[in-house]
Design a protein around this motif. Structure first.
Motif, mmCIF file in Angstrom:
data_model
loop_
_atom_site.group_PDB
_atom_site.id
_atom_site.type_symbol
_atom_site.label_atom_id
_atom_site.label_comp_id
_atom_site.label_asym_id
_atom_site.label_seq_id
_atom_site.Cartn_x
_atom_site.Cartn_y
_atom_site.Cartn_z
ATOM 1 N N ARG A 86 0.807 -1.241 0.000
ATOM 2 C CA ARG A 86 0.000 0.000 0.000
ATOM 3 C C ARG A 86 0.825 1.269 0.000
ATOM 4 O O ARG A 86 0.484 2.236 -0.647
ATOM 5 N N ASN A 87 1.957 1.267 0.737
ATOM 6 C CA ASN A 87 2.752 2.503 0.812
ATOM 7 C C ASN A 87 3.882 2.543 -0.233
ATOM 8 O O ASN A 87 4.707 3.430 -0.210
ATOM 9 N N LYS A 88 3.912 1.566 -1.138
ATOM 10 C CA LYS A 88 4.840 1.550 -2.270
ATOM 11 C C LYS A 88 6.324 1.572 -1.863
ATOM 12 O O LYS A 88 7.159 2.132 -2.552
ATOM 13 N N ASP A 89 6.648 0.920 -0.747
ATOM 14 C CA ASP A 89 8.051 0.875 -0.310
ATOM 15 C C ASP A 89 8.747 -0.444 -0.696
ATOM 16 O O ASP A 89 9.898 -0.676 -0.337
#
Length: 94
Positions: A86-89
């Motif tokens: 979800r946080n694209k890390d």
């Protein structure tokens, strides 16, 4: 005068170990190395067959997968087709 004869004891014969050069020159036999085949990792979630190339460890190729279907976190290697990061890390299901 009496002649004394002393008998010499024969020197004991001992087997000598082969020299290092002889050992190196001696032919040796070798066994072929065992070949190992990489096994496919077992899926970490239920369902589907095969592994998606977008995740590590192996996630099955299926229509939809949620974090509740996965044990632990996953590394996203390509496109996050399941939307787990979800946080694209690059780490899914944190």
């Amino acid at each position: 005068s009496a002649e004394t004869t002393t008998a010499r004891a024969a020197a004991p014969t001992t087997a000598r170990a082969p020299s290092v050069a002889a050992e190196r020159a001696a032919p040796t036999t070798t066994r072929p190395r065992a070949t190992t085949t990489a096994r496919e990792p077992a899926p970490t979630a239920a369902g589907g067959s095969g592994c998606s190339p977008n995740y590590s460890p192996c996630l099955p190729i299926t229509r939809d997968l949620n974090c509740s279907d996965v044990v632990g976190t996953v590394r996203v290697l390509g496109t996050d087709v399941y939307g787990l990061d979800r946080n694209k890390d690059g780490i899914g299901c944190e």
